[in-house]
Write a protein that holds these residues in place. Structure first.
Motif, PDB file in Angstrom:
ATOM      1  N   LEU A 107       0.733  -1.076  -0.122  1.00  0.00           N
ATOM      2  CA  LEU A 107      -0.082   0.108   0.170  1.00  0.00           C
ATOM      3  C   LEU A 107       0.807   1.310   0.207  1.00  0.00           C
ATOM      4  CD1 LEU A 107      -2.567  -1.015   2.818  1.00  0.00           C
ATOM      5  CD2 LEU A 107      -2.877  -1.267   0.427  1.00  0.00           C
ATOM      6  N   VAL A 108       0.730   2.202  -0.683  1.00  0.00           N
ATOM      7  CA  VAL A 108       1.297   3.532  -0.813  1.00  0.00           C
ATOM      8  C   VAL A 108       0.627   4.589  -0.499  1.00  0.00           C
ATOM      9  CG1 VAL A 108       2.620   4.928  -2.357  1.00  0.00           C
ATOM     10  CG2 VAL A 108       2.449   2.600  -2.985  1.00  0.00           C
ATOM     11  N   TYR A 109       1.168   5.131   0.646  1.00  0.00           N
ATOM     12  CA  TYR A 109       0.573   6.508   1.390  1.00  0.00           C
ATOM     13  C   TYR A 109       1.233   7.549   0.877  1.00  0.00           C
ATOM     14  CZ  TYR A 109      -1.239   2.839   4.571  1.00  0.00           C
ATOM     15  OH  TYR A 109      -1.703   1.846   5.184  1.00  0.00           O
ATOM     16  N   LYS A 110       0.493   8.463   0.116  1.00  0.00           N
ATOM     17  CA  LYS A 110       0.733   9.600  -0.551  1.00  0.00           C
ATOM     18  C   LYS A 110       1.212  10.751   0.573  1.00  0.00           C
ATOM     19  CE  LYS A 110      -0.411   8.670  -5.126  1.00  0.00           C
ATOM     20  NZ  LYS A 110      -1.121   9.220  -6.173  1.00  0.00           N
ATOM     21  N   GLY A 111       0.598  10.658   1.690  1.00  0.00           N
ATOM     22  CA  GLY A 111       0.778  11.733   2.589  1.00  0.00           C
ATOM     23  C   GLY A 111      -0.154  12.923   2.299  1.00  0.00           C
TER      24      GLY A 111
END
Length: 127
Positions: A107-111
């Motif tokens: 999972l990628v969290y872009k912030g």
């Protein structure tokens, strides 16, 4: 005729508690604090409680006999709002967490983008 100036005594007299340098730094610190509160209340989105704006404080500290203005907050999430997180954080990388959910794909969290309210307040108060 020669005039001698005792620089150490002059600095001590100017920088004493309640002296002209400390008074000027206090005035400038208050101006930066007020700009930070305005920035937090007027230009930030998703304000829920106003806790960040109401927590911004200023003080004068003596460091090595020199007065220094300190503006900040004790709210934990302030640094994440100010500096951003993940992709927009200080390292410029997305936060990637491997997860067993969703087929094991990371999972990628872009912030969130930084909202440098203290930096902008300092610039606005000086400009």
């Amino acid at each position: 005729m020669t005039t001698r100036i005792n620089e150490a005594a002059l600095i001590q007299r100017l920088c004493r508690p309640g002296g002209p340098v400390e008074t000027d730094i206090a005035r400038r610190s208050l101006r930066v604090r007020n700009q930070a509160v305005l920035y937090c209340t007027n230009q930030m989105v998703n304000i829920r409680s106003g806790r960040l704006a109401s927590s911004i404080t200023w003080s004068i500290e003596q460091i090595g006999g020199i007065p220094v203005g300190v503006i900040g907050t004790n709210v934990e999430y302030a640094k994440y709002l100010h500096n951003g997180t993940g992709l927009y954080g200080p390292h410029g990388r997305a936060i990637v967490r491997a997860s067993r959910k969703r087929g094991g794909y990371p999972l990628v969290y872009k912030g969130i983008r930084p909202r440098p309210f203290l930096t902008k307040a300092l610039e606005a108060a000086n400009g």
